[in-house]
Design a protein around this motif. Sequence first.
Motif, PDB file in Angstrom:
ATOM      1  N   LEU A  38       0.731  -0.694   0.020  1.00 35.51           N
ATOM      2  CA  LEU A  38      -0.227  -0.189  -0.197  1.00 35.51           C
ATOM      3  C   LEU A  38       0.542   1.443  -0.410  1.00 35.51           C
ATOM      4  O   LEU A  38       1.898   1.336   0.762  1.00 35.51           O
ATOM      5  N   VAL A  39       0.769   2.332  -1.219  1.00 34.41           N
ATOM      6  CA  VAL A  39       1.308   3.457  -1.019  1.00 34.41           C
ATOM      7  C   VAL A  39       0.740   4.383  -0.314  1.00 34.41           C
ATOM      8  O   VAL A  39      -0.042   4.334  -1.083  1.00 34.41           O
ATOM      9  N   PRO A  60       0.226  -2.529  -6.583  1.00 31.82           N
ATOM     10  CA  PRO A  60       0.511  -2.056  -5.557  1.00 31.82           C
ATOM     11  C   PRO A  60      -1.666  -0.631  -5.620  1.00 31.82           C
ATOM     12  O   PRO A  60      -2.109  -0.632  -6.761  1.00 31.82           O
ATOM     13  N   THR A  61      -1.812  -0.514  -4.256  1.00 35.50           N
ATOM     14  CA  THR A  61      -3.260  -0.045  -4.136  1.00 35.50           C
ATOM     15  C   THR A  61      -1.867   1.575  -3.893  1.00 35.50           C
ATOM     16  O   THR A  61      -0.580   1.109  -2.817  1.00 35.50           O
ATOM     17  N   THR A  62      -2.682   2.754  -3.633  1.00 32.18           N
ATOM     18  CA  THR A  62      -2.135   4.325  -3.388  1.00 32.18           C
ATOM     19  C   THR A  62      -3.408   4.512  -2.423  1.00 32.18           C
ATOM     20  O   THR A  62      -4.641   5.079  -3.438  1.00 32.18           O
ATOM     21  N   VAL A  63      -3.326   5.311  -1.126  1.00 33.14           N
ATOM     22  CA  VAL A  63      -4.045   5.829  -0.906  1.00 33.14           C
ATOM     23  C   VAL A  63      -3.120   7.395  -0.407  1.00 33.14           C
ATOM     24  O   VAL A  63      -2.126   7.768  -0.470  1.00 33.14           O
ATOM     25  N   THR A  64      -3.716   8.375  -1.222  1.00 30.26           N
ATOM     26  CA  THR A  64      -3.027   9.857  -1.143  1.00 30.26           C
ATOM     27  C   THR A  64      -3.861  10.792   0.298  1.00 30.26           C
ATOM     28  O   THR A  64      -4.644  11.135   0.046  1.00 30.26           O
ATOM     29  N   ILE A  65      -3.445  11.053   1.016  1.00 33.03           N
ATOM     30  CA  ILE A  65      -3.645  12.092   2.135  1.00 33.03           C
ATOM     31  C   ILE A  65      -2.860  12.996   1.502  1.00 33.03           C
ATOM     32  O   ILE A  65      -2.180  13.845   1.529  1.00 33.03           O
ATOM     33  N   VAL A  79      -7.779   1.907   4.882  1.00 33.40           N
ATOM     34  CA  VAL A  79      -7.924   1.036   3.600  1.00 33.40           C
ATOM     35  C   VAL A  79      -6.817  -0.363   3.701  1.00 33.40           C
ATOM     36  O   VAL A  79      -6.661  -1.711   2.195  1.00 33.40           O
ATOM     37  N   ALA A  80      -5.730  -0.617   4.347  1.00 26.69           N
ATOM     38  CA  ALA A  80      -5.007  -1.728   4.269  1.00 26.69           C
ATOM     39  C   ALA A  80      -5.889  -2.530   5.463  1.00 26.69           C
ATOM     40  O   ALA A  80      -4.884  -3.380   3.842  1.00 26.69           O
TER      41      ALA A  80
END
Length: 351
Positions: A38-39, A60-65, A79-80
């Motif tokens: 998880l990026v 990969p999965t990406t989560v943007t904060i 998400v993780a």
Amino acid sequence: MFDKSTWIKLPRNVVVGHGVIEELGQAVAELHLHGDPLVVTSPTPNELAGDRLRAQLDDPTTVTIESASFDSIERVVEVARDVDAGYLIALGGGKPIDIAKMAADEIDRGFVSVPTAASHDGIVSGRSSIPEGDSRHSIAADPPLAVVADTEVIARAPWELTTAGCADIISNYTAVQDWRLAHRLKNVEYSEYAAALSEMTAEMLVDNAASIRPNLEESAWIVVKALVSSGVAMSIAGSSRPASGAEHLFSHQLDRIAPNKALHGHQVGVGSILTEYLHSGDGGRWRAIRQALDSIDAPTTADELGVSDDEVLEALTTAHEIRDRYTILGNGVDLDAAVETATVTGVIDRE
């Protein structure tokens, strides 16, 4: 009988240099991690290097904060868990790294630090700084499994972020003095090795301050090496003591009194000028600290921080209330002493 034992957690791989973001895949492979990554990133770092990073990873999965907050941590944790991430990769400056570090700790997963700015020693340490309301929480977590610091990318970061990282390291001078003082007066556990490494790191920055300049990759190299060393010192000590003393309490109090006015590293740099004077008086190293900060374009005055003289004085006289950590501030600095300290060092101007 000597029965003391210590666990020291350090990154297994530290890769620093020009273009090393292309070596992320290899660095991760050598960790033998299981599951998909998880990026965790923020918009600008994602645009800068996200595609280059993801191209080296499997599914990969990406989560943007957008911000460093406890809500962001919970979002990353959610998400993780949804994607059953095997490990996390933090791409960015302080925000994504602090968030990923805390989320990884909560779900008992490892994480890899890929800094795009050298703004503080959190890129390699086991501590996160998370704001909440008008205060900031310093929280312990595991350090990254690996650090991949591309000096080409970091050299292109905003200059003020690099100077903040430099100031954060220079403040190790006074942090170590506070640690020794607490050891002598309060029998606080102390590590000569961690203290020496932390001081050496500060000296590296002071000695090289004149050569640290914007857009120079060599400057990014110097700063990243220093940040890594500082993080290692904290891991050896098992606490933030080698890099966090009264100057950090001063910064945390400024966050409450005058929030969002200045970067953390810049605040602790000014705090280090003040607390060095309290430690050693007019014959101390505060002038050398101020000169080094000035040389790298870091703030040395209240005005340059964007705060008022009164806000500096309030922070200095109340910083001891922040946490139960013995420092040169003791049970508090009275107003007259604070005025003298800030005036003599030039942090405020009372002419």
